[in-house]
Design a protein around this motif. Structure first.
Motif, PDB file in Angstrom:
ATOM      1  N   GLY A 128       0.826  -1.204   0.000  1.00  0.00           N
ATOM      2  CA  GLY A 128       0.000   0.000   0.000  1.00  0.00           C
ATOM      3  C   GLY A 128       0.855   1.246   0.000  1.00  0.00           C
ATOM      4  O   GLY A 128       2.066   1.211   0.234  1.00  0.00           O
ATOM      5  N   VAL A 129       0.227   2.383  -0.259  1.00  0.00           N
ATOM      6  CA  VAL A 129       0.971   3.643  -0.325  1.00  0.00           C
ATOM      7  C   VAL A 129       1.345   4.160   1.057  1.00  0.00           C
ATOM      8  O   VAL A 129       2.047   5.165   1.169  1.00  0.00           O
ATOM      9  N   THR A 130       0.897   3.496   2.118  1.00  0.00           N
ATOM     10  CA  THR A 130       1.274   3.916   3.469  1.00  0.00           C
ATOM     11  C   THR A 130       2.306   2.988   4.081  1.00  0.00           C
ATOM     12  O   THR A 130       2.680   3.167   5.233  1.00  0.00           O
ATOM     13  N   SER A 131       2.747   1.965   3.353  1.00  0.00           N
ATOM     14  CA  SER A 131       3.756   1.047   3.869  1.00  0.00           C
ATOM     15  C   SER A 131       5.008   1.169   3.029  1.00  0.00           C
ATOM     16  O   SER A 131       5.056   1.885   2.032  1.00  0.00           O
ATOM     17  N   GLY A 132       6.045   0.450   3.406  1.00  0.00           N
ATOM     18  CA  GLY A 132       7.297   0.501   2.665  1.00  0.00           C
ATOM     19  C   GLY A 132       8.378   1.227   3.434  1.00  0.00           C
ATOM     20  O   GLY A 132       8.106   2.062   4.304  1.00  0.00           O
ATOM     21  N   GLN A 133       9.613   0.866   3.120  1.00  0.00           N
ATOM     22  CA  GLN A 133      10.766   1.450   3.788  1.00  0.00           C
ATOM     23  C   GLN A 133      11.209   2.709   3.052  1.00  0.00           C
ATOM     24  O   GLN A 133      11.494   2.666   1.860  1.00  0.00           O
ATOM     25  N   ALA A 134      11.252   3.825   3.760  1.00  0.00           N
ATOM     26  CA  ALA A 134      11.660   5.080   3.125  1.00  0.00           C
ATOM     27  C   ALA A 134      13.134   5.022   2.744  1.00  0.00           C
ATOM     28  O   ALA A 134      13.965   4.511   3.495  1.00  0.00           O
TER      29      ALA A 134
END
Length: 750
Positions: free
Chosen positions: A474-480
């Protein structure tokens, strides 16, 4: 090689092009053009140009002192990761000061990108759009307020392209507003401008760019993400998450969208390090397979594709062919790290963001994955039979996998494997799995996997495992991902204009009163004339026997004029060691030996006042590395501007030290020489050191300090905030006398 001349303690240094000398002044340091001229002349090499990082009139004054042009800003400056220096004030800019000529504006960026001079200073943006200048171009957002851009955020960090301005697109912007904003630009600027979406998710800017191209009736170029400088120094195009953080490197990173809906990949990066480029969108795999990239998907297939039709990129799959197996996702959440889902081949951030080869704009192909609005029937991205006129994988209206709307909703990333009626060899699945794992991890979109062709039972198991492993994020997850941000360069503040004389202030603030006074005077003059008007032919002689009179203030007649400083008597006194018991005051006495070889008696003027702050070093104990004759260290804190310390000659470096008694916060150190014309101008190289115990010292400031009568024989060095007890002044060179010389060491808390 960067060449900088530092005046004071400057914590950040800019990147300086060859042929330039950058002159940096510490924020707390007060310098004049006369202070800088001699060190700058010494540091200049040949025909070097001078870049002064200090606002205000100092640039013009330094140009006159050097008799050569000086480039300087008119306000605070931001340094971009690529080295471009941008004025922080939207209304500010850089100026070229030439001796005896008016200043020439250079624009807000230095060095100026090629496109900067093509843009009018006052672009008439549409009323519905707010255009905020950023280093790469402009941030466009819908009015009336507009999006805010912080200098340390993504918006200011977007890589500056020297040949192409970039329009950063707020997710709330509509296609109509974008088209209006682009139409406001000169044609030659608009045609080389790149669009950069700031929306969340993969391919966030494609619908907006397509709408703008349709309304403008001309192609537009879209950076399919946000180009940022990675910590390694390369430029990578990233998709953002909902918090506007870069989370995923986009392989098809530059697109060309036409008014009729075609989409062409102009530049891309390999989705895996093992792939070999064929053209801007196509890469070769092992076992004779190839990979084709699009703005919103990827297709792996056996064998070379058929020759592309003119102006359109085609795939080895007929648009009317079987759409293949759409694999359901059974694992709806991303797999935890360490369970085998991690890519076997780690790809470094920023690896290969530059295109493998340059492709001219408009060079032919449109992308294979252009998507129309969906239809809701059949497997994802089902293509109606006979729809060969639309790009492969076109979707009819209503399908939930449709691409995001301009408001920022995200669609799916389409992954297609194989070709109709072709057998998929089992040996292809391991390299496919490695490639998709490297590509799809952390992608801010859902992933739709469609398999065309025939697989063995083992191959079908591999298909299901691949679909379960990579459902997308999703667009709210993931490693910056880390990226380089802009820095606000430390600079002296813009000096306030000097207060006008009291009479001028009163005149400016009381124009109405002056006008009223003029009316009163006029009325009195008329009344006087009426009173003395001749009556009956015998008028009074207004001038007979009159004497001119001069109004005087009480005491003026008896007060003799004070002689100028040069006419005052100067008594000669013998220098006396040790601190003076008197309070700090300007002295009118001259030293018997100001400097070896100098006259024994000279007229003097009081030192220029620095500020009303309290000198923490006044009267404090001192020590030294050495001294000559009676010129000991106690003289630097005795408050007498005409007494001075001088070290042993021909033994530099030498130091003098003040004990403040206890740790105190220090922000500035002021050094002085006797304010006398008997002391010729000189430059001393100074290092300020600090200690809390008197044994271990650290450097807190330093500069090449010029002392002359024009500045009151003083130099000011800014100090980083902190607690200091022992302040040591180390002198390593003196342009006149081979020794350290100071009449006072003053320490200020602010």
């Amino acid at each position: 090689m960067d060449r900088c001349l530092l005046a004071g303690d400057v914590p950040a240094l800019p990147a300086v092009p060859d042929g330039w000398l950058a002159v940096l002044v510490a924020p707390g340091l007060e310098v004049t053009a006369a202070d800088l001229a001699e060190p700058v002349r010494t540091a200049l090499a040949g025909d070097d140009s001078v870049l002064l990082l200090a606002p205000g009139p100092l640039g013009e004054q330094l140009a006159l002192a050097l008799d050569r042009p000086v480039v300087a800003p008119d306000g605070p400056v931001i340094q971009t990761p690529g080295g471009i220096l941008v004025t922080a004030d939207a209304a500010g800019g850089w100026w070229r000061h030439a001796p005896g000529a008016p200043a020439v504006p250079l624009g807000p960026r230095w060095p100026a990108p090629d496109w900067q001079e093509l843009v009018p200073a006052t672009t008439l943006w549409p009323a519905a759009v707010i255009a905020q200048p950023v280093p790469a171009g402009w941030l466009l957002s819908p009015g009336p307020v507009g999006a805010a851009a912080a200098f340390d955020g993504v918006e200011f960090a977007v890589a500056v392209d020297p040949a192409r301005p970039r329009l950063l697109l707020d997710p709330a912007l509509t296609g109509e507003q974008l088209a209006q904003a682009m139409a406001a630009l000169p044609t030659r600027v608009r045609r080389v401008a790149d669009l950069v979406p700031l929306g969340a998710g993969q391919g966030a800017g494609r619908p907006l760019a397509a709408a703008a191209a349709s309304r403008l009736g001309e192609p537009v170029h879209l950076v399919n993400g946000v180009p940022l400088h990675t910590p390694a120094g390369s430029i990578t195009v990233f998709a953002l998450d909902a918090h506007r953080r870069p989370v995923w490197a986009e392989p098809a990173w530059l697109l060309r969208l036409t008014p009729d809906g075609d989409e062409e990949v102009v530049a891309s990066s390999p989705p895996h390090a093992s792939l070999r480029p064929i053209d801007p969108a196509t890469y070769a795999m092992d076992m004779g397979w190839q990979v084709r990239l699009g703005g919103g998907g990827i297709h792996a297939y056996p064998g070379p594709p058929p020759p592309p039709a003119k102006g359109r990129a085609s795939l080895p799959v007929d648009a009317a062919a079987d759409s293949g197996r759409a694999l359901p996702v059974t694992a709806a959440v991303p797999v935890a790290a360490g369970d085998g889902a991690a890519p076997p081949f780690a790809v470094a951030a920023g690896d290969g963001a530059t295109p493998p080869f340059a492709v001219a704009a408009g060079d032919g192909a449109t992308p294979p994955f252009a998507v129309a609005a969906g239809d809701g029937a059949g497997p994802p991205f089902a293509v109606a039979a006979g729809d060969g006129a639309t790009p492969p994988f076109a979707v009819a209206a209503g399908d939930g996998a449709a691409l995001p709307a301009p408001g920022g909703r995200n669609g799916s990333y389409r992954v297609v494997v194989g070709a109709a009626d072709e057998v998929i060899d089992d040996l292809v699945w391991p390299p496919l799995s490695a490639m998709f794992t490297a590509l799809l991890s952390e992608i801010p979109a859902s992933v739709d996997l469609v398999v065309r062709g025939k697989s063995s039972e083992w191959g079908e198991a591999a298909e299901r495992e691949l679909a379960e492993r990579h459902p997308g994020s999703g667009v709210t997850s993931g490693q910056a991902r880390d990226f380089q941000r802009c820095d606000l360069l430390p600079m002296p503040p813009v000096p306030a204009p000097p207060d006008p004389p009291a009479a001028v202030r009163h005149a400016r603030n009381g124009l109405a009163l002056l006008a009223a006074a003029a009316v009163v005077v006029l009325l009195l003059a008329v009344a006087g004339a009426v009173a003395f008007w001749p009556r009956g032919g015998t008028g009074a002689d207004l001038t007979a026997g009159s004497e001119p009179r001069t109004a005087t203030m009480p005491g003026d007649a008896a007060a003799p004029s004070a002689p100028p400083p040069s006419a005052r008597a100067s008594g000669s006194t013998s220098p006396k060691p040790g601190p003076s018991a008197s309070s700090p005051r300007p002295s009118t006495s001259a030293q018997s030996s100001p400097s070896p070889g100098a006259p024994t008696t000279a007229a003097s003027t009081p030192p220029l006042p620095l500020d009303p702050g309290t000198d923490a070093a006044l009267g404090r104990p001192t020590s030294e590395s050495s001294h000559t004759d009676v010129y000991s260290s106690g003289r630097v804190t005795d408050g007498d501007p005409m007494s001075y310390w001088e070290s042993r000659n021909n033994a530099l470096p030498q130091w003098v030290q003040v004990d403040l008694g206890s740790p105190v916060p220090v922000r500035r150190v002021v050094l002085r020489l006797p304010p006398s014309s008997a002391w010729p101008a000189r430059t001393q190289t100074v290092t300020i050191q600090s200690s809390l115990d008197g044994a271990t010292f650290t450097t807190i400031s330093g500069a090449s300090c010029r002392f002359d009568t024009a500045s009151g024989q003083r130099a000011t060095l800014g100090v980083a905030s902190g607690q200091h007890r022992y302040i040591r002044v180390l002198i390593s060179s003196n342009s006149v006398q081979p020794a350290g010389q100071l009449s006072s060491v003053e320490v200020y808390r602010s």
